[in-house]
Design a protein around this motif. Structure first.
Motif, PDB file in Angstrom:
ATOM      1  N   MET A  92       0.757  -0.983  -0.010  1.00  0.00           N
ATOM      2  CA  MET A  92      -0.130  -0.039   0.032  1.00  0.00           C
ATOM      3  C   MET A  92       0.845   1.175   0.046  1.00  0.00           C
ATOM      4  O   MET A  92       1.959   1.193   0.657  1.00  0.00           O
ATOM      5  N   GLU A  93       0.367   2.293  -0.547  1.00  0.00           N
ATOM      6  CA  GLU A  93       1.031   3.594  -0.629  1.00  0.00           C
ATOM      7  C   GLU A  93       1.425   3.863   0.803  1.00  0.00           C
ATOM      8  O   GLU A  93       0.580   4.015   1.706  1.00  0.00           O
ATOM      9  N   ASN A  94       2.664   4.126   1.004  1.00  0.00           N
ATOM     10  CA  ASN A  94       3.159   4.672   2.453  1.00  0.00           C
ATOM     11  C   ASN A  94       2.992   3.663   3.579  1.00  0.00           C
ATOM     12  O   ASN A  94       3.154   3.792   4.946  1.00  0.00           O
ATOM     13  N   GLY A  95       2.967   2.221   2.971  1.00  0.00           N
ATOM     14  CA  GLY A  95       2.792   1.221   4.014  1.00  0.00           C
ATOM     15  C   GLY A  95       3.897   0.534   4.536  1.00  0.00           C
ATOM     16  O   GLY A  95       3.875  -0.625   5.201  1.00  0.00           O
ATOM     17  N   GLN A  96       4.960   0.707   3.831  1.00  0.00           N
ATOM     18  CA  GLN A  96       6.476   0.334   4.329  1.00  0.00           C
ATOM     19  C   GLN A  96       6.830   0.834   5.614  1.00  0.00           C
ATOM     20  O   GLN A  96       6.685   1.915   5.867  1.00  0.00           O
ATOM     21  N   GLY A  97       7.588   0.029   6.362  1.00  0.00           N
ATOM     22  CA  GLY A  97       8.235   0.543   7.466  1.00  0.00           C
ATOM     23  C   GLY A  97       7.461   0.636   8.786  1.00  0.00           C
ATOM     24  O   GLY A  97       7.828   1.539   9.637  1.00  0.00           O
ATOM     25  N   HIS A 126     -17.077   6.428  10.523  1.00  0.00           N
ATOM     26  CA  HIS A 126     -16.337   6.580   9.441  1.00  0.00           C
ATOM     27  C   HIS A 126     -16.223   5.404   8.607  1.00  0.00           C
ATOM     28  O   HIS A 126     -16.049   4.405   8.870  1.00  0.00           O
ATOM     29  N   ASP A 127     -16.694   5.542   7.274  1.00  0.00           N
ATOM     30  CA  ASP A 127     -16.952   4.554   6.345  1.00  0.00           C
ATOM     31  C   ASP A 127     -15.522   4.441   5.560  1.00  0.00           C
ATOM     32  O   ASP A 127     -15.433   3.216   4.823  1.00  0.00           O
ATOM     33  N   SER A 128     -14.360   4.979   5.884  1.00  0.00           N
ATOM     34  CA  SER A 128     -13.188   4.737   4.894  1.00  0.00           C
ATOM     35  C   SER A 128     -11.915   4.804   5.675  1.00  0.00           C
ATOM     36  O   SER A 128     -11.047   4.391   5.172  1.00  0.00           O
ATOM     37  N   LEU A 129     -12.038   5.151   7.004  1.00  0.00           N
ATOM     38  CA  LEU A 129     -10.720   5.031   8.003  1.00  0.00           C
ATOM     39  C   LEU A 129     -10.602   3.641   8.870  1.00  0.00           C
ATOM     40  O   LEU A 129     -11.840   3.648   9.350  1.00  0.00           O
ATOM     41  N   TYR A 130      -9.267   3.484   8.769  1.00  0.00           N
ATOM     42  CA  TYR A 130      -9.213   2.397   9.539  1.00  0.00           C
ATOM     43  C   TYR A 130      -7.849   2.353  10.579  1.00  0.00           C
ATOM     44  O   TYR A 130      -6.846   2.829  10.071  1.00  0.00           O
ATOM     45  N   TYR A 131      -8.153   1.990  11.762  1.00  0.00           N
ATOM     46  CA  TYR A 131      -6.782   1.992  12.731  1.00  0.00           C
ATOM     47  C   TYR A 131      -6.204   0.481  12.637  1.00  0.00           C
ATOM     48  O   TYR A 131      -6.715  -0.346  13.260  1.00  0.00           O
ATOM     49  N   LEU A 132      -5.100   0.630  12.240  1.00  0.00           N
ATOM     50  CA  LEU A 132      -3.932  -0.538  12.623  1.00  0.00           C
ATOM     51  C   LEU A 132      -3.296  -0.128  13.876  1.00  0.00           C
ATOM     52  O   LEU A 132      -2.547   0.680  14.098  1.00  0.00           O
ATOM     53  N   LEU A 133      -3.616  -1.190  14.896  1.00  0.00           N
ATOM     54  CA  LEU A 133      -3.041  -1.148  16.193  1.00  0.00           C
ATOM     55  C   LEU A 133      -1.964  -2.293  16.225  1.00  0.00           C
ATOM     56  O   LEU A 133      -2.200  -3.076  15.707  1.00  0.00           O
ATOM     57  N   HIS A 134      -0.635  -1.592  16.659  1.00  0.00           N
ATOM     58  CA  HIS A 134       0.484  -2.534  16.666  1.00  0.00           C
ATOM     59  C   HIS A 134       1.537  -2.260  17.670  1.00  0.00           C
ATOM     60  O   HIS A 134       1.519  -1.148  18.313  1.00  0.00           O
ATOM     61  N   MET A 135       2.333  -3.180  18.048  1.00  0.00           N
ATOM     62  CA  MET A 135       3.222  -3.224  19.228  1.00  0.00           C
ATOM     63  C   MET A 135       4.510  -3.560  18.597  1.00  0.00           C
ATOM     64  O   MET A 135       4.660  -4.306  17.609  1.00  0.00           O
ATOM     65  N   ASP A 136       5.735  -2.962  19.097  1.00  0.00           N
ATOM     66  CA  ASP A 136       6.931  -3.482  18.657  1.00  0.00           C
ATOM     67  C   ASP A 136       7.405  -4.544  19.594  1.00  0.00           C
ATOM     68  O   ASP A 136       6.992  -5.111  20.668  1.00  0.00           O
ATOM     69  N   VAL A 156      -5.163   4.146   7.992  1.00  0.00           N
ATOM     70  CA  VAL A 156      -5.407   3.859   6.573  1.00  0.00           C
ATOM     71  C   VAL A 156      -6.657   4.644   6.026  1.00  0.00           C
ATOM     72  O   VAL A 156      -7.609   4.137   6.824  1.00  0.00           O
ATOM     73  N   ASN A 157      -6.635   5.248   5.265  1.00  0.00           N
ATOM     74  CA  ASN A 157      -7.847   5.687   4.253  1.00  0.00           C
ATOM     75  C   ASN A 157      -7.959   4.923   2.868  1.00  0.00           C
ATOM     76  O   ASN A 157      -7.302   4.835   2.092  1.00  0.00           O
ATOM     77  N   ILE A 158      -8.959   4.029   3.088  1.00  0.00           N
ATOM     78  CA  ILE A 158      -9.048   3.041   2.000  1.00  0.00           C
ATOM     79  C   ILE A 158      -9.845   3.671   0.878  1.00  0.00           C
ATOM     80  O   ILE A 158      -9.670   3.093  -0.331  1.00  0.00           O
ATOM     81  N   ASN A 159     -10.528   4.928   0.813  1.00  0.00           N
ATOM     82  CA  ASN A 159     -10.942   5.470  -0.307  1.00  0.00           C
ATOM     83  C   ASN A 159      -9.744   5.997  -1.177  1.00  0.00           C
ATOM     84  O   ASN A 159      -9.981   6.266  -2.452  1.00  0.00           O
ATOM     85  N   ASP A 160      -8.814   6.147  -0.795  1.00  0.00           N
ATOM     86  CA  ASP A 160      -7.479   6.851  -1.782  1.00  0.00           C
ATOM     87  C   ASP A 160      -7.055   5.565  -2.624  1.00  0.00           C
ATOM     88  O   ASP A 160      -7.544   4.420  -2.529  1.00  0.00           O
ATOM     89  N   ASN A 161      -6.648   6.001  -3.674  1.00  0.00           N
ATOM     90  CA  ASN A 161      -6.090   5.137  -4.772  1.00  0.00           C
ATOM     91  C   ASN A 161      -7.202   4.228  -5.142  1.00  0.00           C
ATOM     92  O   ASN A 161      -6.758   3.464  -5.527  1.00  0.00           O
ATOM     93  N   ASN A 162      -8.238   5.109  -5.682  1.00  0.00           N
ATOM     94  CA  ASN A 162      -9.244   4.286  -6.159  1.00  0.00           C
ATOM     95  C   ASN A 162      -9.675   3.004  -5.382  1.00  0.00           C
ATOM     96  O   ASN A 162     -10.043   1.878  -6.036  1.00  0.00           O
ATOM     97  N   GLY A 163      -9.717   2.999  -4.081  1.00  0.00           N
ATOM     98  CA  GLY A 163     -10.127   1.987  -3.244  1.00  0.00           C
ATOM     99  C   GLY A 163      -9.096   1.218  -2.879  1.00  0.00           C
ATOM    100  O   GLY A 163      -9.379   0.152  -1.996  1.00  0.00           O
ATOM    101  N   GLY A 165      -6.406   2.252  -1.092  1.00  0.00           N
ATOM    102  CA  GLY A 165      -5.883   2.771   0.087  1.00  0.00           C
ATOM    103  C   GLY A 165      -4.568   3.456   0.005  1.00  0.00           C
ATOM    104  O   GLY A 165      -4.034   3.036  -0.708  1.00  0.00           O
ATOM    105  N   LYS A 166      -4.659   4.130   1.278  1.00  0.00           N
ATOM    106  CA  LYS A 166      -3.135   4.662   1.503  1.00  0.00           C
ATOM    107  C   LYS A 166      -2.966   4.914   2.979  1.00  0.00           C
ATOM    108  O   LYS A 166      -4.024   5.476   3.692  1.00  0.00           O
ATOM    109  N   VAL A 167      -1.659   4.900   3.490  1.00  0.00           N
ATOM    110  CA  VAL A 167      -1.478   5.178   4.997  1.00  0.00           C
ATOM    111  C   VAL A 167      -1.381   6.473   5.121  1.00  0.00           C
ATOM    112  O   VAL A 167      -0.293   7.281   4.518  1.00  0.00           O
ATOM    113  N   THR A 168      -2.202   7.201   6.038  1.00  0.00           N
ATOM    114  CA  THR A 168      -2.100   8.683   5.858  1.00  0.00           C
ATOM    115  C   THR A 168      -1.186   9.152   7.212  1.00  0.00           C
ATOM    116  O   THR A 168      -1.103  10.234   7.468  1.00  0.00           O
TER     117      THR A 168
END
Length: 583
Positions: A92-97, A126-136, A156-163, A165-168
């Motif tokens: 996903m766009e900006n999804g690395q790292g 919100h119908d397009s935003l998702y929270y990825l919760l994570h720990m190191d 993540v906004n899943i509406n970006d990039n024509n569905g 998604g993009k990490v915002t």
């Protein structure tokens, strides 16, 4: 003459939308073009039994495994704790790292190694935003044990990039502390909209209480409950499907050392843990998992060679333990043992259990709501199309809604549509009476005309049958109520003052009513007609007029109790109308 309209109503309720965020499970290694035994496994719970197939994809799952579908069960995105992939299995766009640090650097190809190290939650309202919760995962200062130092979130906004998604927003540290590593779980708030998340401080009985609401992630501070639990341990945590219990299992040390089981009551309104029940046992385990049955009664602990069942309704939960499975010794290719590890309740109501080594099988508890051996543990019964490195997706119960009767049950989900109307000739005044936090209205009057106000006034052009629907919605769902409306135009003579009619007794108690009529005008062919609430004719009789008067019995004993519409017509023209009640 004046015109009278009778509108008749048939009620149709539409089903609510199911929350199918966990309908697709992803397992397996990154695909190898030369060896199809290594690649992606997809389990799709849209069918029963679930559909299972091979998929070519690059991502390699180790322990961290989180994914999410939309409410219809279509895959949106997923992660292995290293990066996020979209529905096309591309980064996903900006999804690395994700999870910056040494552990991520060392496991770029393999995947992050942390039990329950990530989870995905839809943003409330919100119908397009998702929270990825994570720990190191980091070594402590003395290099003797692992811990988590950051509770991160990524949006993540899943509406970006024509569905696709993009990490915002990425790797945002909500809390920095020394945590027990992983064990991320969540359950719905009693209001049916927000989410509770618990994370434990390392080696203690202290839990951070975090809420995900319309205002984002908020740290509400620390609570203490029960006795301290050792950290640097392998295990799993879980909320019961109804959110009333929180439990975890931890193995700290070596085989034969105590294994810690902790069970708490959980208040979905306040996010508070209470009434802790904690005990230990010892067997040969050096890995463990935990799950709770769909009926919220039975706790299952997968303990390497054994699976134990505990009755959460028993007076002594520890003493209620039943061994429902013992590893049968099966090892794939003679070397890779199918012993028991992580567990997850699936959309089909079964509990699936992975192994603590790389194999192409899952175990399944077919009837987890049943006591003892009747729960039917089937060992290595689910054969996967690819090998899987002890990975299992980490899902909350997305289908849990508001808690009926809770003081926090203020939002109600989903909304409920209801409406009524008043008729005045062709003009109908509709009244919305829907409830549960209504934010939007959509009326369809069945004649090609729509409206979006709560209480519209609509004029029909002609008589006929119209299917009138009201759809109401809020950020948490929608509901539609349709009524089939039949508009009848009856021509009524202007006979005011010239005809009087009475029906007695009314209500009718013995099945016979006396109709008395006195007319000052000549009636040529009078008839009495009775119709039910659906405008179906249930009685028609000619009236015998003597000297301008009628005294005639109407026998309606065969009719069901209710309100009926009565009219007197003369040569097809309505000269009087009223109601008769049958008891």
């Amino acid at each position: 003459m004046r015109t009278i309209f009778t509108l008749l109503v048939l009620l149709t309720m539409l089903p609510a939308t199911a929350q199918k965020h966990d309908e697709i499970w992803l397992l397996g290694y990154g695909s190898n073009a030369g060896n199809s035994s290594f690649g992606g496994t997809v389990i799709d719970f849209a069918t029963n039994p679930p559909d299972m197939y091979y998929e070519y994809r690059s991502m390699n799952f180790s322990q961290v495994n989180a994914s999410i579908c939309d409410t219809s069960g279509n895959l949106l995105f997923y992660t292995n704790g290293i990066y996020i992939a979209n529905a096309l299995n591309e980064p996903m766009e900006n999804g690395q790292g994700l999870n910056p640090g040494l552990h991520a650097q060392q496991n770029q190809e393999y995947g992050y190694i942390l039990d329950q190290g990530a989870m995905i939650l839809p943003a409330p309202e919100h119908d397009s935003l998702y929270y990825l919760l994570h720990m190191d995962k980091e070594l402590n200062l003395t290099q003797t044990s692992f811990q988590s130092s950051h509770f991160y979130y990524t949006i993540v906004n899943i509406n970006d990039n024509n569905g696709l998604g993009k990490v915002t927003s990425k790797n945002q540290a909500l809390i920095t502390d020394t945590f027990h590593k992983g064990k991320l779980v969540a359950t719905r708030h009693a209001n049916g909209r927000d989410w509770w998340i618990l994370v434990r401080r390392y080696g203690t009985n202290l839990y951070y209480k975090v809420i995900l609401s319309v205002n984002g992630l908020i740290n509400l501070g620390i609570q203490s409950s029960g006795n301290a639990i050792p950290s640097n341990s392998i295990g799993q945590a879980v909320f019961s499907p109804d959110g009333s219990k929180y439990a975890n299992v931890h193995i700290a040390g070596y085989a034969g050392d105590p294994i810690y089981v902790s069970i708490y009551d959980f208040d979905r309104c306040s996010g508070t843990l209470s009434n802790s029940i904690q005990f230990t046992y010892a067997d040969t385990a050096w890995c463990a998992g935990i799950a709770i049955s769909p009926n919220n009664r039975f706790l299952y602990v997968s303990s390497f060679r054994y699976i134990y069942q505990y009755d959460l309704q028993a007076p002594d939960i520890e003493a209620s333990r039943i061994t429902v499975a013992e590893w049968d010794g099966f090892a794939q290719n003679g070397s890779f043992a199918t012993t028991f590890y992580l567990a997850q309740l699936a959309p089909d109501g079964k509990i699936y259990i992975t192994s603590n080594s790389s194999v192409s099988y899952l175990h399944v508890i077919n009837h987890p709501d049943s006591l003892g051996l009747a729960c039917d543990v089937c060992q290595h019964c689910v054969e996967l199309p690819t090998w899987n490195a002890f990975s299992l997706p980490n899902f909350p119960n997305y289908r849990l809604h508001h808690l009926e009767g809770s003081p926090c049950d203020t939002l109600r989900q989903p909304p409920t549509s209801a409406w009524s109307y008043d008729a005045q000739a062709l003009e109908l005044a509709f009244q919305d009476s829907s409830y549960h936090d209504i934010r939007a209205w959509h009326w369809d009057f069945g004649d090609g005309v729509t409206d979006t106000v709560p209480h519209p006034v609509h004029t029909y052009a002609a008589e006929g049958v119209y299917n009138v629907c009201l759809t109401v919605s809020n950020p948490r769902g929608a509901d539609t109520l349709c009524r089939e409306v039949q508009v009848l135009i009856n021509i009524v003579a202007d006979t005011e003052g010239s005809i009087s009619v009475s029906i007695s007794p009314n209500p009718v108690t013995n099945g016979v009513a006396l109709l008395q009529l006195e007319a000052l005008v000549k009636l040529d062919n009078p008839q009495v007609i009775i119709r039910d609430a659906l405008a179906r004719e249930v009685l028609r009789e000619p009236l015998r007029v003597v000297a301008g008067k009628v005294q005639q019995e109407m026998k309606i004993g065969h009719l069901a109790a209710g309100v009926y519409f009565c009219s007197v017509e003369d040569s097809g023209v309505v000269v009087w109308q009223g109601k008769v009640v049958k008891q």
